[in-house]
Design a protein around this motif. Structure first.
Motif, PDB file in Angstrom:
ATOM      1  N   LYS A   1      51.639  24.923  45.077  1.00 18.80           N
ATOM      2  CA  LYS A   1      51.208  24.309  43.871  1.00 18.80           C
ATOM      3  C   LYS A   1      50.092  25.288  43.299  1.00 18.80           C
ATOM      4  CE  LYS A   1      50.838  19.746  43.594  1.00 18.80           C
ATOM      5  NZ  LYS A   1      50.431  18.508  43.471  1.00 18.80           N
ATOM      6  N   VAL A   2      50.395  25.519  42.003  1.00 20.33           N
ATOM      7  CA  VAL A   2      49.717  26.490  41.291  1.00 20.33           C
ATOM      8  C   VAL A   2      49.073  26.044  40.055  1.00 20.33           C
ATOM      9  CG1 VAL A   2      49.224  28.844  40.196  1.00 20.33           C
ATOM     10  CG2 VAL A   2      50.627  28.470  42.301  1.00 20.33           C
ATOM     11  N   HIS A   3      47.882  25.895  40.021  1.00 24.00           N
ATOM     12  CA  HIS A   3      47.338  25.371  38.565  1.00 24.00           C
ATOM     13  C   HIS A   3      47.334  26.586  37.507  1.00 24.00           C
ATOM     14  CE1 HIS A   3      43.568  24.259  36.068  1.00 24.00           C
ATOM     15  NE2 HIS A   3      44.548  23.445  35.739  1.00 24.00           N
TER      16      HIS A   3
ATOM     17  N   ALA B   1      45.985  28.989  43.358  1.00 23.10           N
ATOM     18  CA  ALA B   1      46.869  28.078  44.374  1.00 23.10           C
ATOM     19  C   ALA B   1      46.033  26.851  44.741  1.00 23.10           C
ATOM     20  CB  ALA B   1      47.252  28.933  45.538  1.00 23.10           C
ATOM     21  N   VAL B   2      46.524  25.753  44.873  1.00 22.46           N
ATOM     22  CA  VAL B   2      45.686  24.470  45.070  1.00 22.46           C
ATOM     23  C   VAL B   2      46.266  23.930  46.409  1.00 22.46           C
ATOM     24  CG1 VAL B   2      44.920  24.016  42.828  1.00 22.46           C
ATOM     25  CG2 VAL B   2      46.855  23.034  43.624  1.00 22.46           C
ATOM     26  N   GLU B   3      47.166  24.079  46.792  1.00 21.39           N
ATOM     27  CA  GLU B   3      47.774  23.555  48.088  1.00 21.39           C
ATOM     28  C   GLU B   3      49.291  23.969  48.388  1.00 21.39           C
ATOM     29  OE1 GLU B   3      48.619  19.133  48.044  1.00 21.39           O
ATOM     30  OE2 GLU B   3      50.450  19.384  47.041  1.00 21.39           O
TER      31      GLU B   3
ATOM     32  N   ARG C   1      46.827  34.988  47.682  1.00 22.20           N
ATOM     33  CA  ARG C   1      47.083  36.377  47.512  1.00 22.20           C
ATOM     34  C   ARG C   1      48.690  36.361  47.297  1.00 22.20           C
ATOM     35  NH1 ARG C   1      42.954  37.271  51.628  1.00 22.20           N
ATOM     36  NH2 ARG C   1      44.751  36.857  53.042  1.00 22.20           N
ATOM     37  N   ILE C   2      49.227  35.431  48.235  1.00 24.43           N
ATOM     38  CA  ILE C   2      50.657  35.434  47.937  1.00 24.43           C
ATOM     39  C   ILE C   2      50.957  35.000  46.577  1.00 24.43           C
ATOM     40  CG2 ILE C   2      53.001  34.193  48.582  1.00 24.43           C
ATOM     41  CD1 ILE C   2      51.705  34.157  51.380  1.00 24.43           C
ATOM     42  N   ALA C   3      50.583  34.015  45.940  1.00 26.89           N
ATOM     43  CA  ALA C   3      50.576  33.466  44.585  1.00 26.89           C
ATOM     44  C   ALA C   3      50.460  34.629  43.661  1.00 26.89           C
ATOM     45  CB  ALA C   3      50.163  32.248  44.059  1.00 26.89           C
ATOM     46  N   GLU C   4      49.467  35.442  43.767  1.00 32.86           N
ATOM     47  CA  GLU C   4      49.110  36.436  42.871  1.00 32.86           C
ATOM     48  C   GLU C   4      50.299  37.481  42.702  1.00 32.86           C
ATOM     49  OE1 GLU C   4      45.153  37.498  43.964  1.00 32.86           O
ATOM     50  OE2 GLU C   4      44.149  35.768  43.101  1.00 32.86           O
TER      51      GLU C   4
ATOM     52  N   GLU D   1      56.878  37.020  33.363  1.00 35.70           N
ATOM     53  CA  GLU D   1      58.061  37.532  32.683  1.00 35.70           C
ATOM     54  C   GLU D   1      59.020  36.622  32.537  1.00 35.70           C
ATOM     55  OE1 GLU D   1      61.770  40.669  33.622  1.00 35.70           O
ATOM     56  OE2 GLU D   1      59.374  41.226  34.433  1.00 35.70           O
ATOM     57  N   LYS D   2      59.374  35.614  33.482  1.00 35.48           N
ATOM     58  CA  LYS D   2      60.375  34.561  33.478  1.00 35.48           C
ATOM     59  C   LYS D   2      60.132  33.609  32.357  1.00 35.48           C
ATOM     60  CE  LYS D   2      62.326  35.002  38.154  1.00 35.48           C
ATOM     61  NZ  LYS D   2      63.618  35.533  37.897  1.00 35.48           N
ATOM     62  N   GLU D   3      58.625  33.217  32.335  1.00 36.78           N
ATOM     63  CA  GLU D   3      58.195  32.218  31.544  1.00 36.78           C
ATOM     64  C   GLU D   3      57.891  32.659  30.036  1.00 36.78           C
ATOM     65  OE1 GLU D   3      57.255  28.504  31.859  1.00 36.78           O
ATOM     66  OE2 GLU D   3      58.849  29.039  33.143  1.00 36.78           O
ATOM     67  N   GLY D   4      57.788  33.936  29.769  1.00 33.45           N
ATOM     68  CA  GLY D   4      57.398  34.758  28.531  1.00 33.45           C
ATOM     69  C   GLY D   4      56.129  34.395  28.055  1.00 33.45           C
ATOM     70  N   LYS D   5      55.119  34.410  29.053  1.00 28.80           N
ATOM     71  CA  LYS D   5      53.824  34.078  28.651  1.00 28.80           C
ATOM     72  C   LYS D   5      53.031  34.649  29.711  1.00 28.80           C
ATOM     73  CE  LYS D   5      53.919  29.430  29.903  1.00 28.80           C
ATOM     74  NZ  LYS D   5      53.586  27.835  29.398  1.00 28.80           N
ATOM     75  N   THR D   6      51.603  34.722  29.419  1.00 32.04           N
ATOM     76  CA  THR D   6      50.711  35.263  30.476  1.00 32.04           C
ATOM     77  C   THR D   6      49.864  33.815  30.861  1.00 32.04           C
ATOM     78  OG1 THR D   6      49.067  36.063  29.192  1.00 32.04           O
ATOM     79  CG2 THR D   6      50.708  37.623  29.984  1.00 32.04           C
ATOM     80  N   PHE D   7      49.387  33.839  32.455  1.00 36.06           N
ATOM     81  CA  PHE D   7      48.579  32.787  32.516  1.00 36.06           C
ATOM     82  C   PHE D   7      47.132  33.273  32.688  1.00 36.06           C
ATOM     83  CE2 PHE D   7      52.821  31.725  34.052  1.00 36.06           C
ATOM     84  CZ  PHE D   7      53.001  30.217  33.444  1.00 36.06           C
ATOM     85  N   ASP D   8      46.132  32.778  32.074  1.00 32.14           N
ATOM     86  CA  ASP D   8      44.773  33.168  32.467  1.00 32.14           C
ATOM     87  C   ASP D   8      44.196  32.692  33.877  1.00 32.14           C
ATOM     88  OD1 ASP D   8      44.502  34.564  30.069  1.00 32.14           O
ATOM     89  OD2 ASP D   8      43.908  32.760  28.750  1.00 32.14           O
ATOM     90  N   VAL D   9      44.666  31.349  33.891  1.00 26.20           N
ATOM     91  CA  VAL D   9      44.623  30.646  35.116  1.00 26.20           C
ATOM     92  C   VAL D   9      45.765  30.640  36.084  1.00 26.20           C
ATOM     93  CG1 VAL D   9      43.795  28.349  36.374  1.00 26.20           C
ATOM     94  CG2 VAL D   9      42.858  29.180  34.118  1.00 26.20           C
ATOM     95  N   PHE D  10      45.584  30.959  37.461  1.00 28.31           N
ATOM     96  CA  PHE D  10      46.763  30.967  38.283  1.00 28.31           C
ATOM     97  C   PHE D  10      46.013  30.839  39.526  1.00 28.31           C
ATOM     98  CE2 PHE D  10      50.473  32.656  40.288  1.00 28.31           C
ATOM     99  CZ  PHE D  10      51.665  32.181  39.289  1.00 28.31           C
TER     100      PHE D  10
END
Length: 98
Positions: free
Chosen positions: A56-58, A40-42, A18-21, A29-38
């Motif tokens: 750490k986010v995949h 958190a793994v650890e 939830r925090i990562a989301e 916005e900073k990366e200029g792209k969207t992530f279909d996968v997001f």
């Protein structure tokens, strides 16, 4: 956990996800792209005047990001804050203080 010291890395929880989301849009916005996968793994935590979360986010394929998110103390009623992040990480890169 000692105040100021980062905890050992442990598997991500529902709360960590939830925090990562909550900071995902800022990173996109900073990366200029969207992530279909997001996913958190650890994560690690650091107790300060609030809590720093190192997550750490995949983000797809073999790509990972390391996030540093600050969560203020409950009585401060502040939003989560994306402090910083690191890109170009791999699954095996150690989640460390930054």
């Amino acid at each position: 956990m000692l105040c100021g010291a980062a905890s050992a890395a442990r598997p991500a929880t529902d709360e960590t996800q939830r925090i990562a989301e909550q900071v995902k849009a800022q990173i996109e916005e900073k990366e200029g792209k969207t992530f279909d996968v997001f996913t958190a793994v650890e994560f690690k935590t650091q107790l300060v005047a609030g809590t720093n979360y190192f997550i750490k986010v995949h983000v797809g394929n073999e790509e990972f990001l390391h996030l540093r998110v600050f969560k203020s103390l409950p009585h401060e009623n502040e939003q989560l804050s994306l402090h910083s992040y690191q890109g170009s990480k791999t699954k095996h890169d150690e989640l460390a203080y930054f």
